[in-house]
Design a protein around this motif. Structure first.
Motif, mmCIF file in Angstrom:
data_model
loop_
_atom_site.group_PDB
_atom_site.id
_atom_site.type_symbol
_atom_site.label_atom_id
_atom_site.label_comp_id
_atom_site.label_asym_id
_atom_site.label_seq_id
_atom_site.Cartn_x
_atom_site.Cartn_y
_atom_site.Cartn_z
ATOM 1 N N SER A 61 31.035 36.527 -52.249
ATOM 2 C CA SER A 61 31.541 37.741 -51.609
ATOM 3 C C SER A 61 32.229 38.711 -52.569
ATOM 4 O O SER A 61 32.517 39.841 -52.193
ATOM 5 N N MET A 62 32.487 38.286 -53.792
ATOM 6 C CA MET A 62 33.163 39.159 -54.759
ATOM 7 C C MET A 62 32.137 39.762 -55.720
ATOM 8 O O MET A 62 31.561 39.061 -56.553
ATOM 9 N N SER A 63 31.894 41.058 -55.605
ATOM 10 C CA SER A 63 30.935 41.707 -56.487
ATOM 11 C C SER A 63 31.554 41.913 -57.874
ATOM 12 O O SER A 63 32.773 41.987 -58.017
ATOM 13 N N ARG A 64 30.693 42.012 -58.895
ATOM 14 C CA ARG A 64 31.169 42.213 -60.259
ATOM 15 C C ARG A 64 31.899 43.555 -60.380
ATOM 16 O O ARG A 64 32.909 43.669 -61.073
ATOM 17 N N ARG A 65 31.386 44.569 -59.668
ATOM 18 C CA ARG A 65 32.007 45.893 -59.716
ATOM 19 C C ARG A 65 33.404 45.873 -59.105
ATOM 20 O O ARG A 65 34.358 46.430 -59.674
ATOM 21 N N ALA A 66 33.533 45.202 -57.941
ATOM 22 C CA ALA A 66 34.847 45.116 -57.289
ATOM 23 C C ALA A 66 35.828 44.344 -58.159
ATOM 24 O O ALA A 66 37.009 44.698 -58.260
ATOM 25 N N ALA A 67 35.337 43.284 -58.800
ATOM 26 C CA ALA A 67 36.197 42.476 -59.666
ATOM 27 C C ALA A 67 36.696 43.289 -60.856
ATOM 28 O O ALA A 67 37.873 43.198 -61.242
ATOM 29 N N GLN A 68 35.829 44.108 -61.444
ATOM 30 C CA GLN A 68 36.228 44.921 -62.585
ATOM 31 C C GLN A 68 37.292 45.954 -62.195
ATOM 32 O O GLN A 68 38.231 46.216 -62.949
ATOM 33 N N LYS A 69 37.147 46.539 -60.997
ATOM 34 C CA LYS A 69 38.148 47.481 -60.512
ATOM 35 C C LYS A 69 39.497 46.792 -60.336
ATOM 36 O O LYS A 69 40.547 47.350 -60.676
ATOM 37 N N MET A 70 39.473 45.581 -59.790
ATOM 38 C CA MET A 70 40.708 44.829 -59.584
ATOM 39 C C MET A 70 41.360 44.450 -60.904
ATOM 40 O O MET A 70 42.582 44.474 -61.043
ATOM 41 N N LEU A 71 40.536 44.088 -61.888
ATOM 42 C CA LEU A 71 41.077 43.732 -63.202
ATOM 43 C C LEU A 71 41.796 44.921 -63.835
ATOM 44 O O LEU A 71 42.874 44.785 -64.398
ATOM 45 N N LYS A 72 41.186 46.101 -63.734
ATOM 46 C CA LYS A 72 41.809 47.315 -64.288
ATOM 47 C C LYS A 72 43.094 47.676 -63.556
ATOM 48 O O LYS A 72 44.053 48.169 -64.159
ATOM 49 N N ALA A 73 43.090 47.414 -62.212
ATOM 50 C CA ALA A 73 44.260 47.772 -61.408
ATOM 51 C C ALA A 73 45.331 46.684 -61.436
ATOM 52 O O ALA A 73 46.430 46.872 -60.908
ATOM 53 N N GLY A 74 45.012 45.556 -62.036
ATOM 54 C CA GLY A 74 45.968 44.444 -62.089
ATOM 55 C C GLY A 74 46.117 43.714 -60.769
ATOM 56 O O GLY A 74 47.119 43.048 -60.535
ATOM 57 N N THR A 75 45.092 43.797 -59.902
ATOM 58 C CA THR A 75 45.161 43.146 -58.589
ATOM 59 C C THR A 75 44.129 42.032 -58.443
ATOM 60 O O THR A 75 43.856 41.586 -57.330
ATOM 61 N N PHE A 76 43.556 41.599 -59.560
ATOM 62 C CA PHE A 76 42.529 40.558 -59.511
ATOM 63 C C PHE A 76 43.135 39.263 -58.964
ATOM 64 O O PHE A 76 44.113 38.744 -59.512
ATOM 65 N N PRO A 77 42.568 38.709 -57.862
ATOM 66 C CA PRO A 77 43.165 37.511 -57.251
ATOM 67 C C PRO A 77 42.917 36.257 -58.085
ATOM 68 O O PRO A 77 41.821 36.051 -58.597
ATOM 69 N N LYS A 78 43.928 35.438 -58.230
ATOM 70 C CA LYS A 78 43.786 34.187 -58.976
ATOM 71 C C LYS A 78 42.953 33.176 -58.201
ATOM 72 O O LYS A 78 42.266 32.342 -58.780
ATOM 73 N N LEU A 79 43.027 33.251 -56.880
ATOM 74 C CA LEU A 79 42.211 32.416 -55.997
ATOM 75 C C LEU A 79 41.713 33.295 -54.864
ATOM 76 O O LEU A 79 42.396 34.220 -54.438
ATOM 77 N N LEU A 80 40.531 32.999 -54.374
ATOM 78 C CA LEU A 80 39.957 33.745 -53.264
ATOM 79 C C LEU A 80 39.932 32.823 -52.049
ATOM 80 O O LEU A 80 39.239 31.803 -52.044
ATOM 81 N N ASN A 81 40.717 33.152 -51.026
ATOM 82 C CA ASN A 81 40.784 32.345 -49.813
ATOM 83 C C ASN A 81 40.069 33.065 -48.676
ATOM 84 O O ASN A 81 40.384 34.214 -48.361
ATOM 85 N N ILE A 82 39.105 32.392 -48.060
ATOM 86 C CA ILE A 82 38.305 32.987 -46.998
ATOM 87 C C ILE A 82 38.200 32.005 -45.834
ATOM 88 O O ILE A 82 37.916 30.817 -46.032
ATOM 89 N N ALA A 83 38.411 32.497 -44.620
ATOM 90 C CA ALA A 83 38.242 31.693 -43.410
ATOM 91 C C ALA A 83 36.923 32.075 -42.756
ATOM 92 O O ALA A 83 36.591 33.257 -42.641
ATOM 93 N N CYS A 84 36.152 31.077 -42.338
ATOM 94 C CA CYS A 84 34.879 31.337 -41.680
ATOM 95 C C CYS A 84 34.634 30.253 -40.638
ATOM 96 O O CYS A 84 35.497 29.397 -40.399
ATOM 97 N N GLN A 85 33.487 30.290 -40.013
ATOM 98 C CA GLN A 85 33.134 29.272 -39.022
ATOM 99 C C GLN A 85 31.698 28.845 -39.219
ATOM 100 O O GLN A 85 30.853 29.620 -39.672
ATOM 101 N N TYR A 86 31.425 27.591 -38.848
ATOM 102 C CA TYR A 86 30.058 27.083 -38.860
ATOM 103 C C TYR A 86 29.903 26.135 -37.679
ATOM 104 O O TYR A 86 30.626 25.141 -37.564
#
Length: 366
Positions: free
Chosen positions: A56-81
């Motif tokens: 779910s994390m695109s390379r473009r979104a990740a690069q924007k977050m890295l520049k902004a200093g908001t890159f998450p150390k862990l990605l937590n996602i809730a879903c259902q199956y």
């Protein structure tokens, strides 16, 4: 235990000849189809694994977050199956890029690489299943993997492919569920093993043989025959990641697709379980992305277009939608109703027949 013995245990052991020609891999590589050309379009989907929001994390979104200093150390996602609430926690890969440590979350390129490798694993003498571990994997060359990606319209350079392989081998995913009857807890890297054997050295050797061992959930699915054949070539032809996810979702969930039979899903479900709409600031933009993805599926022959009448006007649409309006007169959710094309219905029925055939063959061989 000595450190020497520990190192010996961790050393990669290439699969034996028997692992490439055992019952489980023979069943996995067996498809129900009319001819070899049709077989070349098929691969296997894994319902639980493929429905999780793993990319779910695109390379473009990740690069924007890295520049902004908001890159998450862990990605937590809730879903259902299948009604079970599932939590996944993704830890990015840390790679040394010319002396600089960079973190990468698995994204679109990594998903395409995994899908291409799973296709290669359905080819004789490439996919293997080691009963002694157990482990399921694939043997390939970078040239072969790049050729497969290019064939499906997703050209990647040697360096890009190797980077994706390393990201998949270094990124970990923790999957857990507190369901009382069906508890799940699994933590592992996306690829549990990545190894190469090269006579000329690793650097851009086109003949180097690589080995990938897939996630343990895929290995378990191989053992239990919990997978379904599907039109891999058509899925890979979709231009958007959301359309590819929806295709796999329909393969996993709409297993009794018949012409004229409807299938319903909510916008909130797609947003939660795909993880691909979080980048849109407003739900309206996310809803437009879903509409575009459904249009893509209809244009590519997955969904049956619907003729809708609005007064004297008529329009062709890939779905019917029932908007759920909230207290502030805003659209809070949408229930989408879609219908399978004759092609998708036929492929679904053939997949069902193949699952039954494989399970009967497996039982007979015991």
């Amino acid at each position: 235990m000595s450190s020497k013995n520990t190192q010996q245990e961790k050393k990669f052991e290439p699969p034996t000849v028997e692992a490439f020609d055992c019952k489980q891999i023979d069943l996995f590589q067996s498809f129900l189809c009319n001819h070899e050309e049709q077989r070349g379009k098929l691969s296997n989907a894994f319902p639980l694994w493929d429905c999780l929001p793993r990319y779910s994390m695109s390379r473009r979104a990740a690069q924007k977050m890295l520049k902004a200093g908001t890159f998450p150390k862990l990605l937590n996602i809730a879903c259902q199956y299948l009604g079970r609430k599932i939590k996944i926690e993704i830890q990015p890969a840390r790679l040394n890029d010319n002396g600089v440590v960079t973190e990468y979350y698995p994204g679109t390129s990594e998903e395409l690489v995994e899908d291409a490798l799973r296709k290669i694993a359905t080819l004789q003498n490439h996919g293997y299943y080691d009963e002694s571990r157990p482990r399921h994997g694939v043997s390939f060359t970078i040239y072969q993997l790049r050729k497969e990606l290019k064939k499906q319209g997703h050209t990647r350079s040697y360096q890009e492919v190797v980077l994706s392989l390393k990201i998949l081998a270094r990124s970990s995913i923790e999957i857990s569920s507190e369901d009382k009857k069906n508890k799940i807890y699994d933590v592992c890297t996306y690829f549990s093993r990545l190894s190469t054997v090269s006579r000329a050295g690793l650097e851009e050797d086109p003949e180097a043989k690589w080995y990938v061992e897939f996630h343990p959930l895929i290995t378990k699915a191989i053992s239990a025959i919990d997978y379904r054949q599907f039109n891999y070539e058509l899925m890979m032809s979709h231009k958007t990641q959301l359309a590819r996810w929806l295709h796999k979702y329909l393969v996993a969930k709409f297993i009794n697709a018949s012409v004229g039979q409807k299938f319903e899903m909510r916008f909130s479900t797609i947003k939660r379980d795909s993880g691909l709409l979080e980048g849109y600031g407003r739900n309206r933009a996310g809803m437009e992305a879903v509409r575009n993805a459904f249009n893509e599926l209809a244009n590519n022959g997955i969904l049956q277009p619907i003729l809708e009448k609005e007064g004297k006007d008529e329009k062709v649409t890939p779905f019917m939608e029932n908007k759920i309006i909230g207290s502030k007169c805003e659209v809070e959710d949408i229930v989408y109703t879609v219908f399978p094309s004759a092609q998708f219905s036929s492929e679904s029925k053939r997949a069902n027949a193949n699952v039954n055939r494989l399970k009967e063959k497996s039982s007979a061989d015991r």
